[in-house]
Design a protein around this motif. Sequence first.
Motif, mmCIF file in Angstrom:
data_model
loop_
_atom_site.group_PDB
_atom_site.id
_atom_site.type_symbol
_atom_site.label_atom_id
_atom_site.label_comp_id
_atom_site.label_asym_id
_atom_site.label_seq_id
_atom_site.Cartn_x
_atom_site.Cartn_y
_atom_site.Cartn_z
ATOM 1 N N ALA A 81 0.829 -1.212 0.000
ATOM 2 C CA ALA A 81 0.000 0.000 0.000
ATOM 3 C C ALA A 81 0.861 1.260 0.000
ATOM 4 O O ALA A 81 0.605 2.203 -0.764
ATOM 5 C CB ALA A 81 -0.926 -0.017 1.215
ATOM 6 N N LEU A 82 1.887 1.281 0.836
ATOM 7 C CA LEU A 82 2.709 2.485 0.969
ATOM 8 C C LEU A 82 3.627 2.693 -0.219
ATOM 9 O O LEU A 82 3.986 3.835 -0.545
ATOM 10 C CB LEU A 82 3.510 2.422 2.275
ATOM 11 N N ASP A 83 4.014 1.621 -0.888
ATOM 12 C CA ASP A 83 4.797 1.779 -2.120
ATOM 13 C C ASP A 83 3.965 2.452 -3.209
ATOM 14 O O ASP A 83 4.502 3.140 -4.083
ATOM 15 C CB ASP A 83 5.296 0.419 -2.621
ATOM 16 N N ARG A 84 2.655 2.256 -3.161
ATOM 17 C CA ARG A 84 1.764 2.906 -4.127
ATOM 18 C C ARG A 84 1.584 4.377 -3.802
ATOM 19 O O ARG A 84 1.541 5.221 -4.690
ATOM 20 C CB ARG A 84 0.393 2.219 -4.137
ATOM 21 N N ASN A 85 1.469 4.672 -2.503
ATOM 22 C CA ASN A 85 1.205 6.051 -2.081
ATOM 23 C C ASN A 85 1.548 6.182 -0.616
ATOM 24 O O ASN A 85 1.000 5.446 0.220
ATOM 25 C CB ASN A 85 -0.279 6.405 -2.308
ATOM 26 N N ASP A 86 2.439 7.091 -0.288
ATOM 27 C CA ASP A 86 2.908 7.263 1.094
ATOM 28 C C ASP A 86 2.855 8.739 1.487
ATOM 29 O O ASP A 86 3.870 9.375 1.736
ATOM 30 C CB ASP A 86 4.339 6.722 1.215
ATOM 31 N N PRO A 87 1.637 9.295 1.561
ATOM 32 C CA PRO A 87 1.522 10.739 1.807
ATOM 33 C C PRO A 87 2.028 11.183 3.169
ATOM 34 O O PRO A 87 2.386 12.353 3.348
ATOM 35 C CB PRO A 87 0.018 11.003 1.655
ATOM 36 N N ALA A 88 2.050 10.285 4.155
ATOM 37 C CA ALA A 88 2.516 10.647 5.494
ATOM 38 C C ALA A 88 3.990 10.303 5.702
ATOM 39 O O ALA A 88 4.506 10.455 6.810
ATOM 40 C CB ALA A 88 1.663 9.941 6.549
ATOM 41 N N ASN A 89 4.641 9.838 4.647
ATOM 42 C CA ASN A 89 6.080 9.524 4.711
ATOM 43 C C ASN A 89 6.401 8.508 5.805
ATOM 44 O O ASN A 89 7.330 8.690 6.590
ATOM 45 C CB ASN A 89 6.899 10.810 4.910
ATOM 46 N N TRP A 90 5.642 7.421 5.821
ATOM 47 C CA TRP A 90 5.915 6.365 6.792
ATOM 48 C C TRP A 90 7.164 5.581 6.439
ATOM 49 O O TRP A 90 7.881 5.122 7.329
ATOM 50 C CB TRP A 90 4.741 5.388 6.831
ATOM 51 N N LEU A 91 7.425 5.380 5.149
ATOM 52 C CA LEU A 91 8.519 4.516 4.748
ATOM 53 C C LEU A 91 9.860 5.217 4.916
ATOM 54 O O LEU A 91 10.100 6.268 4.325
ATOM 55 C CB LEU A 91 8.346 4.083 3.287
ATOM 56 N N GLN A 92 10.710 4.625 5.736
ATOM 57 C CA GLN A 92 12.053 5.152 5.914
ATOM 58 C C GLN A 92 13.110 4.185 5.390
ATOM 59 O O GLN A 92 14.147 4.590 4.901
ATOM 60 C CB GLN A 92 12.308 5.466 7.393
ATOM 61 N N GLY A 93 12.825 2.911 5.526
ATOM 62 C CA GLY A 93 13.706 1.917 4.949
ATOM 63 C C GLY A 93 15.041 1.759 5.626
ATOM 64 O O GLY A 93 15.969 1.177 5.063
ATOM 65 N N SER A 94 15.151 2.263 6.854
ATOM 66 C CA SER A 94 16.428 2.157 7.544
ATOM 67 C C SER A 94 16.614 0.760 8.119
ATOM 68 O O SER A 94 15.647 0.045 8.420
ATOM 69 C CB SER A 94 16.518 3.186 8.672
ATOM 70 N N VAL A 95 17.871 0.382 8.283
ATOM 71 C CA VAL A 95 18.178 -0.910 8.892
ATOM 72 C C VAL A 95 17.647 -0.950 10.318
ATOM 73 O O VAL A 95 17.093 -1.960 10.769
ATOM 74 C CB VAL A 95 19.694 -1.170 8.857
ATOM 75 N N ALA A 96 17.786 0.164 11.035
ATOM 76 C CA ALA A 96 17.328 0.211 12.425
ATOM 77 C C ALA A 96 15.829 -0.039 12.512
ATOM 78 O O ALA A 96 15.351 -0.757 13.404
ATOM 79 C CB ALA A 96 17.679 1.559 13.052
ATOM 80 N N GLU A 97 15.060 0.524 11.588
ATOM 81 C CA GLU A 97 13.623 0.330 11.598
ATOM 82 C C GLU A 97 13.278 -1.124 11.297
ATOM 83 O O GLU A 97 12.440 -1.737 11.969
ATOM 84 C CB GLU A 97 12.954 1.242 10.575
#
Length: 216
Positions: free
Chosen positions: A74-90
């Motif tokens: 879902a977020l790869d399609r649309n991430d208006p709140a910028n949830w995706l950070q993709g960090s190793v720590a996350e």
Amino acid sequence: MTDMPVLYSFRRCPYAMRARMALLVSETPARLREVVLRDKPEEMIAASPKATVPVLVLPDGQVIDESLAVMHWALDRNDPANWLQGSVAETELIAEADGPFKDNLDRYKYPTRYENVDPLEHRAEGLAFLEKLNGLLRDSGQLMGTQPSLADHAIFPFVRQFANNDRGWFDALSLPALQKWLGDHLAAPLFVATMVKYPQWKNGDEEPVFSLEETA
């Protein structure tokens, strides 16, 4: 409606909660099929034989039956709140929540399902993870910084479940940052919309559209 994905969900399941939040925040409407776990529909089992929620069936027939995979889709399609950070720590923090913490949560909440289990021992081990989260939240307010991210929404439904097993004990803990973080997320409009109640779906029933507009 046929161009929308179908979501099999169970309202109180934390895995389903985080999938529903991602669909809502990404503005991805879905045809909701609310299930009762003791009476799972044949259509869900046919789509995903492991028969656990959530199950997302895309219009092209592709099936996504892991909650984190639903969130990422879902977020790869649309991430208006910028949830995706993709960090190793996350990634590592979510894995710790889904692995050791969830194991301790299950043995604390459902000790009779396991042999030779001391629920208080597993509560203590789960508390160590809560203390780690409290340390991360103390300065920034959210797990990965000042803004809520994938990690916050992937993890807090399980902290909610852990807390609700003995709310008096949890509320008495000296974990103010964690308690505030959990309370804020539980009161957020996104989670309130996520937890709107729907009747059990059965074959032939109309499917409600699950979206921010419909849950408002």
